[in-house]
Motif scaffolding. Structure first.
Motif, PDB file in Angstrom:
ATOM      1  N   MET A 289       0.945  -1.160  -0.119  1.00  0.00           N
ATOM      2  CA  MET A 289       0.197   0.015   0.017  1.00  0.00           C
ATOM      3  C   MET A 289       0.830   1.154  -0.041  1.00  0.00           C
ATOM      4  O   MET A 289       1.792   1.026   0.966  1.00  0.00           O
ATOM      5  CB  MET A 289      -0.931   0.058   1.334  1.00  0.00           C
ATOM      6  N   PRO A 290       0.586   2.179  -0.664  1.00  0.00           N
ATOM      7  CA  PRO A 290       1.382   3.295  -0.864  1.00  0.00           C
ATOM      8  C   PRO A 290       1.177   4.262   0.510  1.00  0.00           C
ATOM      9  O   PRO A 290      -0.001   4.044   1.009  1.00  0.00           O
ATOM     10  CB  PRO A 290       0.816   4.010  -2.091  1.00  0.00           C
ATOM     11  N   MET A 291       2.261   4.963   0.952  1.00  0.00           N
ATOM     12  CA  MET A 291       2.380   5.696   1.896  1.00  0.00           C
ATOM     13  C   MET A 291       1.995   7.101   1.728  1.00  0.00           C
ATOM     14  O   MET A 291       2.252   7.579   0.508  1.00  0.00           O
ATOM     15  CB  MET A 291       3.526   5.362   3.001  1.00  0.00           C
ATOM     16  N   LYS A 292       1.593   7.720   2.624  1.00  0.00           N
ATOM     17  CA  LYS A 292       1.240   9.328   2.347  1.00  0.00           C
ATOM     18  C   LYS A 292       2.120   9.963   3.469  1.00  0.00           C
ATOM     19  O   LYS A 292       2.059   9.691   4.686  1.00  0.00           O
ATOM     20  CB  LYS A 292      -0.185   9.497   2.521  1.00  0.00           C
ATOM     21  N   ARG A 293       2.592  11.081   3.017  1.00  0.00           N
ATOM     22  CA  ARG A 293       3.435  11.968   3.929  1.00  0.00           C
ATOM     23  C   ARG A 293       2.521  12.920   4.761  1.00  0.00           C
ATOM     24  O   ARG A 293       1.679  13.593   4.299  1.00  0.00           O
ATOM     25  CB  ARG A 293       4.474  12.795   2.901  1.00  0.00           C
ATOM     26  N   THR A 294       2.979  12.984   5.804  1.00  0.00           N
ATOM     27  CA  THR A 294       2.214  13.872   6.672  1.00  0.00           C
ATOM     28  C   THR A 294       3.259  14.704   7.549  1.00  0.00           C
ATOM     29  O   THR A 294       4.365  14.065   7.856  1.00  0.00           O
ATOM     30  CB  THR A 294       1.137  13.426   7.664  1.00  0.00           C
ATOM     31  N   ASN A 295       2.907  15.824   8.268  1.00  0.00           N
ATOM     32  CA  ASN A 295       3.770  16.552   9.213  1.00  0.00           C
ATOM     33  C   ASN A 295       3.096  16.697  10.283  1.00  0.00           C
ATOM     34  O   ASN A 295       1.822  16.742  10.629  1.00  0.00           O
ATOM     35  CB  ASN A 295       4.147  17.810   8.819  1.00  0.00           C
ATOM     36  N   VAL A 296       3.565  16.131  11.711  1.00  0.00           N
ATOM     37  CA  VAL A 296       3.134  16.377  13.027  1.00  0.00           C
ATOM     38  C   VAL A 296       4.032  16.942  13.857  1.00  0.00           C
ATOM     39  O   VAL A 296       5.288  17.004  13.631  1.00  0.00           O
ATOM     40  CB  VAL A 296       2.792  14.744  13.710  1.00  0.00           C
ATOM     41  N   TYR A 297       3.638  17.635  14.909  1.00  0.00           N
ATOM     42  CA  TYR A 297       4.394  18.118  15.899  1.00  0.00           C
ATOM     43  C   TYR A 297       4.729  17.171  16.953  1.00  0.00           C
ATOM     44  O   TYR A 297       3.821  16.451  17.571  1.00  0.00           O
ATOM     45  CB  TYR A 297       3.728  19.480  16.720  1.00  0.00           C
ATOM     46  N   ALA A 298       6.018  16.925  17.611  1.00  0.00           N
ATOM     47  CA  ALA A 298       6.243  15.779  18.616  1.00  0.00           C
ATOM     48  C   ALA A 298       7.028  16.514  19.674  1.00  0.00           C
ATOM     49  O   ALA A 298       7.907  17.389  19.464  1.00  0.00           O
ATOM     50  CB  ALA A 298       7.068  14.737  17.883  1.00  0.00           C
ATOM     51  N   ASP A 299       6.820  15.917  20.985  1.00  0.00           N
ATOM     52  CA  ASP A 299       7.777  16.382  22.042  1.00  0.00           C
ATOM     53  C   ASP A 299       9.263  16.157  21.614  1.00  0.00           C
ATOM     54  O   ASP A 299       9.516  14.775  21.106  1.00  0.00           O
ATOM     55  CB  ASP A 299       7.209  15.615  23.257  1.00  0.00           C
ATOM     56  N   PRO A 300      10.052  16.832  21.979  1.00  0.00           N
ATOM     57  CA  PRO A 300      11.439  16.680  21.705  1.00  0.00           C
ATOM     58  C   PRO A 300      11.865  15.476  22.591  1.00  0.00           C
ATOM     59  O   PRO A 300      12.765  14.499  22.138  1.00  0.00           O
ATOM     60  CB  PRO A 300      12.275  17.941  22.447  1.00  0.00           C
ATOM     61  N   GLU A 301      11.404  15.263  23.848  1.00  0.00           N
ATOM     62  CA  GLU A 301      11.806  14.066  24.642  1.00  0.00           C
ATOM     63  C   GLU A 301      11.498  12.839  24.054  1.00  0.00           C
ATOM     64  O   GLU A 301      12.229  11.897  23.984  1.00  0.00           O
ATOM     65  CB  GLU A 301      11.367  14.320  25.911  1.00  0.00           C
ATOM     66  N   ASP A 302      10.159  12.910  23.583  1.00  0.00           N
ATOM     67  CA  ASP A 302       9.644  11.486  22.918  1.00  0.00           C
ATOM     68  C   ASP A 302      10.642  11.293  21.660  1.00  0.00           C
ATOM     69  O   ASP A 302      10.869  10.109  21.375  1.00  0.00           O
ATOM     70  CB  ASP A 302       8.214  11.684  22.614  1.00  0.00           C
ATOM     71  N   LEU A 303      10.815  12.175  20.730  1.00  0.00           N
ATOM     72  CA  LEU A 303      11.538  11.936  19.683  1.00  0.00           C
ATOM     73  C   LEU A 303      13.150  11.372  19.835  1.00  0.00           C
ATOM     74  O   LEU A 303      13.595  10.861  19.325  1.00  0.00           O
ATOM     75  CB  LEU A 303      11.760  13.400  18.826  1.00  0.00           C
ATOM     76  N   ALA A 304      13.577  12.019  21.215  1.00  0.00           N
ATOM     77  CA  ALA A 304      14.903  11.574  21.837  1.00  0.00           C
ATOM     78  C   ALA A 304      14.900   9.943  22.065  1.00  0.00           C
ATOM     79  O   ALA A 304      15.770   9.092  21.519  1.00  0.00           O
ATOM     80  CB  ALA A 304      15.298  12.209  22.708  1.00  0.00           C
ATOM     81  N   ILE A 305      13.574   9.668  22.498  1.00  0.00           N
ATOM     82  CA  ILE A 305      13.341   8.013  23.186  1.00  0.00           C
ATOM     83  C   ILE A 305      13.437   7.394  21.669  1.00  0.00           C
ATOM     84  O   ILE A 305      13.617   6.220  21.468  1.00  0.00           O
ATOM     85  CB  ILE A 305      12.383   8.028  23.832  1.00  0.00           C
ATOM     86  N   ILE A 306      12.639   8.031  20.642  1.00  0.00           N
ATOM     87  CA  ILE A 306      12.581   7.131  19.482  1.00  0.00           C
ATOM     88  C   ILE A 306      13.758   7.028  19.034  1.00  0.00           C
ATOM     89  O   ILE A 306      14.212   5.946  18.386  1.00  0.00           O
ATOM     90  CB  ILE A 306      11.326   7.870  18.565  1.00  0.00           C
ATOM     91  N   LYS A 307      14.566   8.083  19.067  1.00  0.00           N
ATOM     92  CA  LYS A 307      16.057   7.975  18.214  1.00  0.00           C
ATOM     93  C   LYS A 307      16.962   6.878  18.767  1.00  0.00           C
ATOM     94  O   LYS A 307      17.440   5.983  18.085  1.00  0.00           O
ATOM     95  CB  LYS A 307      16.657   9.272  18.406  1.00  0.00           C
ATOM     96  N   GLU A 308      16.520   6.744  20.105  1.00  0.00           N
ATOM     97  CA  GLU A 308      17.372   5.853  20.809  1.00  0.00           C
ATOM     98  C   GLU A 308      16.944   4.558  20.657  1.00  0.00           C
ATOM     99  O   GLU A 308      17.778   3.522  20.261  1.00  0.00           O
ATOM    100  CB  GLU A 308      17.345   5.861  22.453  1.00  0.00           C
ATOM    101  N   ALA A 309      15.693   4.302  20.473  1.00  0.00           N
ATOM    102  CA  ALA A 309      15.149   2.906  20.234  1.00  0.00           C
ATOM    103  C   ALA A 309      15.376   2.542  18.816  1.00  0.00           C
ATOM    104  O   ALA A 309      15.554   1.298  18.544  1.00  0.00           O
ATOM    105  CB  ALA A 309      13.517   2.984  20.456  1.00  0.00           C
ATOM    106  N   ALA A 310      15.291   3.420  17.906  1.00  0.00           N
ATOM    107  CA  ALA A 310      15.815   3.068  16.472  1.00  0.00           C
ATOM    108  C   ALA A 310      17.121   2.344  16.419  1.00  0.00           C
ATOM    109  O   ALA A 310      17.388   1.650  15.631  1.00  0.00           O
ATOM    110  CB  ALA A 310      15.254   4.268  15.588  1.00  0.00           C
ATOM    111  N   LYS A 311      18.005   3.251  16.975  1.00  0.00           N
ATOM    112  CA  LYS A 311      19.450   2.827  16.856  1.00  0.00           C
ATOM    113  C   LYS A 311      19.695   1.525  17.623  1.00  0.00           C
ATOM    114  O   LYS A 311      20.262   0.506  16.911  1.00  0.00           O
ATOM    115  CB  LYS A 311      20.188   3.933  17.783  1.00  0.00           C
ATOM    116  N   ARG A 312      18.758   1.363  18.723  1.00  0.00           N
ATOM    117  CA  ARG A 312      19.179  -0.063  19.466  1.00  0.00           C
ATOM    118  C   ARG A 312      18.479  -1.286  18.738  1.00  0.00           C
ATOM    119  O   ARG A 312      18.866  -2.202  18.644  1.00  0.00           O
ATOM    120  CB  ARG A 312      18.319   0.082  20.799  1.00  0.00           C
ATOM    121  N   ARG A 313      17.221  -0.906  17.897  1.00  0.00           N
ATOM    122  CA  ARG A 313      16.524  -1.938  17.247  1.00  0.00           C
ATOM    123  C   ARG A 313      17.000  -2.355  15.670  1.00  0.00           C
ATOM    124  O   ARG A 313      16.810  -3.183  15.096  1.00  0.00           O
ATOM    125  CB  ARG A 313      15.165  -1.802  17.420  1.00  0.00           C
TER     126      ARG A 313
END
Length: 88
Positions: free
Chosen positions: A1-25
């Motif tokens: 299924m094709p994906m659609k691009r969207t923009n969202v605002y996110a908490d910087p602390e949440d983004l840092a956690i996501i960055k760590e998790a992505a690297k770890r996984r």
């Protein structure tokens, strides 16, 4: 299924956690965000049919604890084929 691009605002602390998790996984940050969007979508989905759409016949009252115990014991005896001994 094709994906659609969207923009969202996110908490910087949440983004840092996501960055760590992505690297770890070993996956992209975008994949973690897509998984989160999918979980949010499914949690808020309205289903066309109720979870329990079937009805069952019964006595019209809640069975007592001994009735439930005896019914389960009888079913176990039928399944195992043992008519002797005691059910615990």
């Amino acid at each position: 299924m094709p994906m659609k691009r969207t923009n969202v605002y996110a908490d910087p602390e949440d983004l840092a956690i996501i960055k760590e998790a992505a690297k770890r996984r070993g996956i992209s940050e975008a994949e973690i965000i897509r998984q989160g969007i999918h979980l949010a979508a499914m949690a808020n989905r309205v289903w066309d049919e109720p979870l329990f759409s079937r009805t069952f016949e019964g006595p019209g009252r809640t069975p007592s604890k001994p009735e439930v115990r005896d019914t389960v014991a009888e079913a176990v005896l039928r399944e195992t084929g043992s008519g002797s001994g005691s059910a615990a």
